[in-house]
Design an enzyme around this catalytic site. Structure first.
Site, short mmCIF file in Angstrom:
data_model
loop_
_atom_site.label_atom_id
_atom_site.label_comp_id
_atom_site.label_asym_id
_atom_site.label_seq_id
_atom_site.Cartn_x
_atom_site.Cartn_y
_atom_site.Cartn_z
N HIS B 129 -8.98 1.17 -20.32
CA HIS B 129 -8.80 2.22 -21.32
C HIS B 129 -9.58 1.81 -22.57
O HIS B 129 -9.73 0.62 -22.85
CB HIS B 129 -7.30 2.31 -21.61
CG HIS B 129 -6.87 3.45 -22.48
ND1 HIS B 129 -7.04 3.45 -23.84
CD2 HIS B 129 -6.25 4.62 -22.18
CE1 HIS B 129 -6.54 4.57 -24.34
NE2 HIS B 129 -6.06 5.31 -23.35
N ASP B 206 -2.85 -5.22 -20.08
CA ASP B 206 -2.53 -3.90 -20.62
C ASP B 206 -1.56 -3.24 -19.65
O ASP B 206 -1.96 -2.79 -18.58
CB ASP B 206 -3.82 -3.09 -20.78
CG ASP B 206 -3.55 -1.62 -21.11
OD1 ASP B 206 -2.37 -1.23 -21.20
OD2 ASP B 206 -4.53 -0.87 -21.26
N GLN B 209 0.34 1.67 -18.63
CA GLN B 209 0.55 2.61 -17.54
C GLN B 209 1.51 2.05 -16.50
O GLN B 209 2.20 2.80 -15.82
CB GLN B 209 -0.82 2.90 -16.88
CG GLN B 209 -0.91 4.24 -16.22
CD GLN B 209 -0.49 5.37 -17.13
OE1 GLN B 209 0.48 6.06 -16.88
NE2 GLN B 209 -1.21 5.55 -18.23
N LYS B 232 5.59 5.75 -22.89
CA LYS B 232 5.25 5.95 -21.48
C LYS B 232 6.36 5.45 -20.57
O LYS B 232 6.26 5.48 -19.36
CB LYS B 232 3.92 5.25 -21.15
CG LYS B 232 2.72 5.88 -21.87
CD LYS B 232 1.42 5.36 -21.31
CE LYS B 232 0.25 5.50 -22.27
NZ LYS B 232 -0.28 6.85 -22.41
N CYS B 370 -9.71 8.66 -21.96
CA CYS B 370 -10.05 7.47 -22.76
C CYS B 370 -10.63 6.37 -21.89
O CYS B 370 -10.40 5.18 -22.13
CB CYS B 370 -8.85 6.96 -23.56
SG CYS B 370 -8.29 8.13 -24.80
#
Lengths: 149, 412
Positions: B129, B206, B209, B232, B370
């Site tokens: 991202h 990261d 998600q 999220k 993104c």
């Protein structure tokens, strides 16, 4: 559904499939690039302006149906128009797609009026006006690519 | 006493009633919310618990002598403990509250990044991202370090051989997504981390998600940093977490200066607070932290295996149905995949597909997500992305598929 059909009228889908005035313009003396960072639409507009009159204009790029059809219809409509006429049409077109053309006798925009359905889809107004913002940048010789953001 | 067998069947119809937003109509049709990768909806428990904080015990934390401040502090620090348990961090002070994943990554880039010098390398992947690309580009500009990028295959899987080849003694930091937001690919984190540690690099994951879809155990992964956002994970926006190993965080300079992050201030010398407060300058998003705690309670009750099983069924069914549509191209076909169905439809721009789906009540994302380098890899300006949650149903997938076919009719 009827609003959706208003947006994606046959004429719009036709212009998306087979855009008019698409490709490079030999002998152009004005250029501008437009970019919609939201969806990644990009277009390059090239014009040949002589004594304040748009003799010829063509566009290239990738975009959604609305932005491509709008560019195609715009290039059809502006051939032979003066710069002043083109800027006035931009004002009327913007009023058309944002639904603010409440005047008693709205100015006729001819085939461009097929894009009036966009007013029911506020997030798509930027798609419809990308070509026009790019036109303004070209007429005013703005060097930076114009962005709808 | 034996632990009860986990119930792998979710009562989705009942769970949906916990989410007030899901029962509404849009354009005269029932809302089909398939934009969960952008943000998830919030259960009543989260909404109520935040409203309750403001209505019943709103106060600043860590400093009041009065009862409300004590209650607010307990609730906020209680949420930190819930996060610790949820990601299985060894210690509570390894959980830093931040605004979101983006801020967490920027914190590491700014603070840990001060150790980087010209000649050092940062390794990221092509599927990252923008928020796991740009902070490192900025760090490279400041430090003179070099950014390297591991490519992905046309299935959207990380090229592991290439990753291994790119690692070397110059690699100081590896930043990699757990689950790709544009492709749904799950990265083999344990292997990547082992390899990176082999050359002495630290690894930031990261998890924006992943955290709602995959089990996260930072100790089992042995990652050095793990970043995620509350919104999220069925929690509020404006709150997120940076997990970091205590030894690393301790050695890192503070990031933002201000209240709460100090022990003693004078014009001659200021000493900094202990972890986690050293990295939490200013009054935090107290309601957000408490709301995130409530969200974690909610998903923990459902159980990760049950969530994963249901979402797997949805994705399998949706992929199968999508493949049957002529002209539909799936973007991201990794073997290890979760929750994301990214695609293009021949002759129809994703933005137009998005508008036609919206008219059918279906919320999806149309755009570059993104991840512009991913779009470049697949030679598309954008994709349509449907992303699933445990509260979605097979019937909703049918509405999506029907909507795609409808778009083809409109453009037929």
């Amino acid at each position: 559904m009827s609003e959706l059909r208003d947006l994606y009228q046959e004429l719009i889908v036709d212009h998306y499939r087979r855009p008019h005035n698409y490709g490079p313009l030999v002998g152009a003396n004005r250029h501008a690039e437009g970019f919609n960072p939201l969806c990644g639409d990009r277009l390059t507009l090239s014009l040949n302006v002589v004594d304040g009159m748009i003799k010829e204009l063509r566009f290239e790029g990738v975009g959604c149906a609305i932005s491509t059809a709008s560019a195609s219809l715009m290039t059809d409509a502006l051939k032979g128009k003066t710069e002043a006429q083109a800027e006035a049409m931009f004002q009327h077109f913007q009023a058309l797609v944002t639904g603010t053309d409440k005047a008693e006798a709205p100015v006729s925009l001819g085939k461009l009026e097929v894009l009036a359905g966009v007013r029911e889809f506020p997030v798509r107004v930027k798609c419809a006006t990308l070509a026009w913002h790019t036109l303004l940048a070209a007429l005013h010789s703005v060097k930076q690519p114009v962005s709808t953001e | 006493m034996n632990a009860p067998m986990p119930n792998l069947m979710l009562d989705v119809a009942r769970l949906r009633m916990d989410f007030p937003i899901l029962s509404q109509m849009v354009h005269g049709k029932p809302l089909v919310y398939l934009d969960n990768a952008a943000t998830t909806q919030k259960p009543r428990a989260v909404i109520d618990c935040m409203a309750n904080y403001y209505a019943e015990y709103n106060a600043n934390i860590h400093r009041g002598v009065h009862i409300l401040s004590q209650q607010a502090t307990d609730a906020y620090e209680g949420a930190r403990e819930k996060v610790r348990r949820f990601i299985n961090a060894a210690r509570r002070e390894e959980v830093i509250f931040v605004r979101g994943t983006t801020e967490a990554i920027n914190l590491v880039a700014s603070s840990y990044g001060q150790r980087l010098w010209p000649g050092n390398e940062i390794l990221i992947t092509e599927m990252e991202h923008h928020s796991n690309i740009v902070p490192w580009q900025l760090l490279c500009e400041r430090s003179g370090a070099v950014l390297r990028v591991t490519p992905i295959s046309d299935a959207g899987e990380l090229c592991l051989d290439e990753f291994e080849r790119q690692l070397g003694p110059a690699t100081r930091l590896v930043a990699v997504t757990h689950l790709s937001n544009a492709l749904g690919s799950i990265n083999p984190l344990r292997r990547l981390i082992e390899l990176a540690h082999g050359v002495g690099a630290v690894v930031l994951v990261d998890g924006a998600q992943a955290v709602a879809h995959l089990p996260v155990d930072v100790q089992a992964l042995d990652c050095d940093f793990y970043a995620f956002s509350g919104h999220k994970l069925y929690g509020p926006t404006g709150i997120g977490v940076l997990y970091g190993k205590a030894a690393l965080l301790d050695a890192m300079p503070p990031w933002q200066g201000g209240g709460d992050m100090i022990r003693e201030v004078s014009f001659a010398k200021t000493t900094y607070n202990d972890l986690p407060f050293k990295f939490e300058a200013g009054t935090p998003h107290i309601a957000g932290g408490i709301g995130l705690g409530a969200a974690i309670d909610y998903v923990s009750k459902l159980g990760q295996p049950a969530i994963a099983a249901h979402e797997h069924d949805l994705l399998s069914y949706a992929s199968e149905q999508a493949r049957a549509i002529p002209g539909l191209r799936l973007i991201g076909t990794a073997r290890e995949k979760a929750s994301i169905l990214s695609f293009t439809v021949a002759g129809i721009h994703p933005h137009d597909v998005g508008t036609i789906l919206d008219d059918a009540g279906v919320a999806v994302r149309a755009g570059h997500h993104c991840t512009m380098p991913v779009m470049t890899h697949f030679g598309v300006p954008a994709t349509v992305r449907a992303s699933f949650s445990f509260y979605n149903t097979i019937e909703e997938v049918d509405v999506l598929i029907h909507g795609i076919r409808r778009a083809q009719e409109v453009f037929g």
